[in-house]
Motif scaffolding. Structure first.
Motif, short mmCIF file in Angstrom:
data_model
loop_
_atom_site.label_atom_id
_atom_site.label_comp_id
_atom_site.label_asym_id
_atom_site.label_seq_id
_atom_site.Cartn_x
_atom_site.Cartn_y
_atom_site.Cartn_z
N UNK A 112 0.82 -1.21 0.00
CA UNK A 112 0.00 0.00 0.00
C UNK A 112 0.85 1.27 0.00
N UNK A 113 2.13 1.15 0.39
CA UNK A 113 3.01 2.32 0.41
C UNK A 113 3.49 2.70 -0.98
N UNK A 114 3.43 1.75 -1.92
CA UNK A 114 3.92 2.04 -3.28
C UNK A 114 2.83 1.89 -4.33
N UNK A 115 1.69 1.28 -3.97
CA UNK A 115 0.60 1.09 -4.91
C UNK A 115 -0.59 1.95 -4.50
N UNK A 116 -1.11 2.71 -5.45
CA UNK A 116 -2.27 3.55 -5.19
C UNK A 116 -3.53 2.76 -5.55
N UNK A 117 -3.83 1.76 -4.72
CA UNK A 117 -4.96 0.88 -4.96
C UNK A 117 -5.71 0.65 -3.65
N UNK A 118 -6.94 0.19 -3.80
CA UNK A 118 -7.71 -0.14 -2.61
C UNK A 118 -7.13 -1.38 -1.95
N UNK A 119 -7.39 -1.54 -0.65
CA UNK A 119 -6.84 -2.68 0.09
C UNK A 119 -7.37 -4.00 -0.46
N UNK A 120 -8.63 -4.01 -0.95
CA UNK A 120 -9.20 -5.25 -1.50
C UNK A 120 -8.47 -5.66 -2.78
N UNK A 121 -8.22 -4.70 -3.67
CA UNK A 121 -7.53 -5.03 -4.91
C UNK A 121 -6.07 -5.40 -4.65
N UNK A 122 -5.43 -4.76 -3.68
CA UNK A 122 -4.06 -5.13 -3.34
C UNK A 122 -4.00 -6.57 -2.88
N UNK A 123 -4.98 -7.00 -2.10
CA UNK A 123 -5.00 -8.38 -1.62
C UNK A 123 -5.22 -9.35 -2.78
N UNK A 124 -6.07 -8.99 -3.74
CA UNK A 124 -6.30 -9.86 -4.89
C UNK A 124 -5.03 -9.96 -5.74
N UNK A 125 -4.34 -8.84 -5.92
CA UNK A 125 -3.09 -8.86 -6.69
C UNK A 125 -2.03 -9.68 -5.95
N UNK A 126 -2.00 -9.58 -4.63
CA UNK A 126 -1.03 -10.34 -3.84
C UNK A 126 -1.25 -11.85 -4.01
N UNK A 127 -2.52 -12.28 -3.97
CA UNK A 127 -2.81 -13.70 -4.12
C UNK A 127 -2.37 -14.20 -5.50
N UNK A 128 -2.60 -13.39 -6.53
CA UNK A 128 -2.18 -13.82 -7.86
C UNK A 128 -0.66 -13.83 -7.98
N UNK A 129 -0.01 -12.85 -7.38
CA UNK A 129 1.45 -12.79 -7.44
C UNK A 129 2.09 -14.00 -6.77
N UNK A 130 1.44 -14.54 -5.73
CA UNK A 130 2.01 -15.67 -5.00
C UNK A 130 2.07 -16.93 -5.85
N UNK A 131 1.19 -17.07 -6.84
CA UNK A 131 1.17 -18.30 -7.65
C UNK A 131 1.90 -18.10 -8.98
N UNK A 132 2.44 -16.92 -9.22
CA UNK A 132 3.18 -16.66 -10.45
C UNK A 132 4.68 -16.68 -10.18
N UNK A 133 5.44 -17.25 -11.11
CA UNK A 133 6.89 -17.23 -11.01
C UNK A 133 7.41 -15.87 -11.48
N UNK A 134 8.57 -15.50 -10.97
CA UNK A 134 9.19 -14.24 -11.37
C UNK A 134 9.45 -14.21 -12.87
N UNK A 135 9.80 -15.36 -13.44
CA UNK A 135 10.06 -15.43 -14.88
C UNK A 135 8.81 -15.08 -15.68
N UNK A 136 7.64 -15.54 -15.22
CA UNK A 136 6.39 -15.24 -15.92
C UNK A 136 6.07 -13.74 -15.84
N UNK A 137 6.29 -13.13 -14.68
CA UNK A 137 6.04 -11.70 -14.54
C UNK A 137 6.99 -10.90 -15.42
#
Length: 530
Positions: free
Chosen positions: A300-325
């Motif tokens: 939340x300190x670097x993303x200008x997003x709502x807390x709900x959307x940040x949590x959804x992005x976090x869950x997706x980021x956890x299942x993605x490899x750095x290479x895919x990103x």
């Protein structure tokens, strides 16, 4: 007449300026201590307040109030705001950029102020002045009369001559942070009685890219429909952009390698009139959010997003490899850059989706498989409807590229259907041999020697036999075996192996005279043995 928001709510005093505290502090102190410079250079990106601050400085120099200046209420301040104050002259350098315009300015400088204490010249877009105009301005800019102040404003400071830069006090305007923009927009909405959600203000501020004028223009157009409430969907519809949930869903389909579903989902999104180039930029930003949430403890300190959307992005980021990103950012950035010059940006976006769905490993394997497994196609007559793959071409492929047990490279091919091959007695071998060497691929000196020194004597279902007259011709034919076999396949419709043999005289021990005779026959010269 309706007045645009960015004009109606232009700051009247220094405290109303957004995001330029470092400049406001300097100017307020100079006005209070009567230590203003004779020439200023205001530079920075569009919509950050350069012209507005120049007018505030002019107000401060001519304000009639005894307190903090400018007051925004006295006769001089109101006249400057309305644009009818005689001693503040605004010049648009884009349309008045000639030497004659600057000469008129130099003549008017000699007259004292008519009403105020200072005569202020504001030259906007000063980088548009011609070289001659700059030279004509130099002396006046360096030593103007005591009661004259020059304020130059530009968005492209690198185009100004060094002689101009050295004569001015330079003040750099920075982009306004999104948090400050949101607060400023919310205050204006409250004044005009418009209810705008926080998510809507966040999207407006993000797309303004640090420009107050752009933010107010977007807000102005969002409320121009007459609605007293503006939500996130209203702003997205105006901008042609998409919400965070769209990119989360599309990226999830990319992660699961569902190419067809991803392309169909994109088609549904674009059918609503979304802008393809804007969609690319927003999707790149989503991948950036995935990257940051993967490594930042408190996004939340670097993303200008709502807390709900940040949590959804976090869950997706956890299942993605750095290479895919990483691949997502690079692939979409490349497509976005190419889309600037393309009339079909949607095709580039769809191609990017296909590549991202395949994955780096699959693309590499598919490329290598094509290189080693597909037969070489030469220009000429079309191949038969049912191609035949012989053991000579298939077995080396399997040994060079072993298939992975868990993921075979290709599906099993059906049993080859043998094609009818003409019998030797039905084929004019000499005519066929001539046709092969009339092909453009065989037009070289070595191939000409093989044609003269070799003879096609027979052809059957598996091979064709070529008899050569000497050892030299046989060596050249062996080196060019692959090309000869490909040419025969092209003209017969089937791959056959070449069988080379020497004439009967070559089977015995050749004397020096025989070798010389054979060499002379091939080279077309007379070879003597001494």
């Amino acid at each position: 007449m309706y007045t645009a928001l960015y004009r109606a709510y232009r700051p009247e005093v220094f405290d109303e300026v957004l995001g330029q505290e470092h400049i406001v502090k300097i100017l307020k102190n100079q006005i209070a201590t009567d230590s203003t410079n004779h020439a200023y250079l205001f530079c920075g990106t569009r919509g950050t307040g350069k012209t507005t601050t120049a007018r505030l400085l002019a107000k401060g120099l001519n304000c009639l109030d005894d307190g903090e200046r400018p007051c925004g209420r006295c006769a001089n301040c109101r006249a400057i705001s309305e644009g009818n104050f005689m001693d503040v002259i605004e010049i648009d350098a884009a349309s008045n950029n000639g030497v004659d315009n600057i000469r008129e300015l130099r003549e008017s400088v000699n007259y004292p102020p008519a009403v105020g204490r200072k005569k202020v010249y504001i030259i906007d877009e000063v980088h548009m002045l011609s070289t001659g105009a700059f030279n004509a301005l130099l002396k006046t800019l360096e030593e103007p009369p005591e009661d004259v102040v020059f304020i130059l404003a530009t968005t492209e400071v690198h185009k100004l001559p060094a002689t101009i830069l050295s004569r001015c006090m330079r003040l750099d305007f920075k982009r306004v942070p999104e948090t400050i923009l949101i607060k400023g927009l919310a205050a204006i909405c409250e004044k005009i009685g418009i209810n705008v959600t926080e998510d809507a203000l966040r999207i407006i501020s993000a797309n303004a890219d640090g420009s107050v004028r752009d933010a107010l223009s977007i807000l102005d157009q969002c409320i121009s429909g007459g609605d007293r409430t503006v939500g996130e969907k209203d702003v997205l519809e105006f901008l042609g952009a998409s919400g965070d949930e769209v990119f989360i869903e599309l990226t999830d389909r990319i992660r699961k390698r569902r190419t067809s579903e991803a392309i169909e989902y994109l088609a549904d999104i674009l059918s609503d009139g979304k802008d393809v180039k804007q969609f690319m930029r927003d999707w790149i930003n989503h991948y950036r959010n995935l990257l940051l949430t993967k490594y930042v403890r408190d996004p939340s300190t670097v993303l200008n997003m709502s807390s709900e959307n940040i949590e959804r992005v976090r869950r997706q980021s956890a299942v993605l490899e750095l290479e895919d990103i990483n691949r997502g950012i690079l692939e979409l950035s490349k497509a976005s850059n190419e889309a600037r010059w393309s009339t079909q940006p949607r095709i580039l976006l769809e191609l990017s989706i296909v590549k991202l769905c395949m994955g780096a490993g699959e693309i590499k394997r598919a490329t290598e498989f094509r290189k080693v497994d597909e037969p070489v196609e030469l220009a000429g007559p079309a191949e038969p409807a049912v191609p035949v793959k012989t053991a000579e071409t298939a077995e080396p492929v399997r040994s060079a590229q072993p298939a992975e047990p868990e993921e075979p490279l290709a599906k099993p091919q059906p049993e080859p259907v043998p094609e009818p091959v003409p019998e030797t007695s039905d084929v004019d071998v000499s005519e066929l041999w001539d046709e092969v060497f009339q092909d453009s691929a065989s037009q070289s000196g070595i191939m000409s020697l093989i044609r003269q020194g070799g003879t096609l004597v027979s052809i059957d279902d598996e091979e064709f036999t070529v008899v050569v007259s000497n050892v030299i011709t046989r060596e050249h034919a062996e080196k060019n075996r692959k090309l000869i076999e490909e040419l025969m396949q092209k003209y017969t419709g089937k791959h056959r192996r070449m069988n080379l043999s020497l004439k009967s005289m070559a089977k015995e021990q050749l004397s020096a005279e025989d070798i010389a005779s054979n060499a002379g026959e091939v080279l077309g010269i007379k070879v003597e043995i001494k």
